[in-house]
Design an enzyme around this catalytic site. Sequence first.
Site, PDB file in Angstrom:
ATOM      1  NE  ARG A  78      20.737  94.606  25.948  1.00 45.97           N
ATOM      2  CZ  ARG A  78      21.514  95.563  25.471  1.00 45.97           C
ATOM      3  NH1 ARG A  78      22.837  95.525  25.655  1.00 45.97           N
ATOM      4  NH2 ARG A  78      20.998  96.580  24.806  1.00 45.97           N
ATOM      5  CE  LYS A 176      17.934  96.531  17.305  1.00 48.64           C
ATOM      6  NZ  LYS A 176      18.117  96.214  18.734  1.00 48.64           N
ATOM      7  CG  HIS A 189      22.837 104.744  22.888  1.00 47.75           C
ATOM      8  ND1 HIS A 189      23.084 104.167  21.676  1.00 47.75           N
ATOM      9  CD2 HIS A 189      21.997 103.901  23.547  1.00 47.75           C
ATOM     10  CE1 HIS A 189      22.425 103.019  21.594  1.00 47.75           C
ATOM     11  NE2 HIS A 189      21.762 102.837  22.712  1.00 47.75           N
ATOM     12  CG  ASP A 259      16.095 103.416  20.269  1.00 47.15           C
ATOM     13  OD1 ASP A 259      16.118 102.630  21.240  1.00 47.15           O
ATOM     14  OD2 ASP A 259      17.065 103.530  19.473  1.00 47.15           O
TER      15      ASP A 259
END
Length: 339
Positions: A78, A176, A189, A259
């Site tokens: 990010r 993860k 997703h 998540d």
Amino acid sequence: MSASNSVPSAAIFGCSGLALTQAEKEFFARTNPLGFILFARNVDNPDQVRALVRDLRASVGRADAPVLIDQEGGRVQRLRPPHWRAAPPGAVFAELAARDSERAAQALRLNYRLIGAELADLGIDVDCAPVLDVPVSGAHDVIGDRAFGKTAAMVADLGRAVCDGLLDQGVLPVIKHIPGHGRAMVDSHLSLPVVDASRAELEAQDFATFTALRDQPWAMTAHVVYTAIDAKAPATTSAKVIGEIIRGLIGFEGLLISDDLSMKALGGSFGERTAACLEAGCDVVLHCNGQMEEMSAIAAQLRPLTDIARERVAQGQRMKRRDDLDQAAALAELNRLLA
């Protein structure tokens, strides 16, 4: 009761932009989530990020409220140039490890010390890394070059270097996606992956990396169904997977977060997703997109952190180290190791 004097609720929330809106400040003060997560929409420059982090913590009256980010390197980071370094993806270190495993581990620890130093400078104290998933042939590319190899042993060894590098700089790693996303043929997703591998196969490969790093402070669940364990629910909402596998066979005792609840792998309303996660055994639910309507539905089903979850948070805080790092020298050494 003010937020600073009450038990945090079992949630980590995102926010909508570069600065908090008044509605967000009021919502966070009222719901008192454990912590927060930042995404690219929340990032412009270092001073802006520092101010946002301060305001997030101020909204709940806790200077130690965890602030998370996904800063793996490669396509999942990010914080990006020009203000922050473009770190390599996991595959770069996996390729080096195939030739020289010790050199790769040294390089990876340095890489994540540098990432940790950048995060700590901003006040961010949790990195959603490392990925411990072991991809299989034909799996969806959602893991892809994020992985640290194609064997459990290599992924575990390099994953340990990631955790050590972050902890060196006072940043908590999040392993993860427990107990393993590497066999998923679809992107969670967008839809729900269903894995039909046998329990023996899962234990030998998928679960093994998490068992090797079960001593880490935080873990994030996989929105994946393992038919050999529970054919009806993904790990995130499966009491059997969490109790029998994550807490049992794997032996993970740290803080377990879901998540993202907004991913399409999960069904039901946001209130139902929240209740299902917490009832299955997640310590904390994660919601990332900052949409107030969704967060409000989640908040209606929240509960305070349990006593054991609070102790897991405290244990993680005790694992932090804060070693001095000469970033220029570290980067030069990293480049030498990767050359």
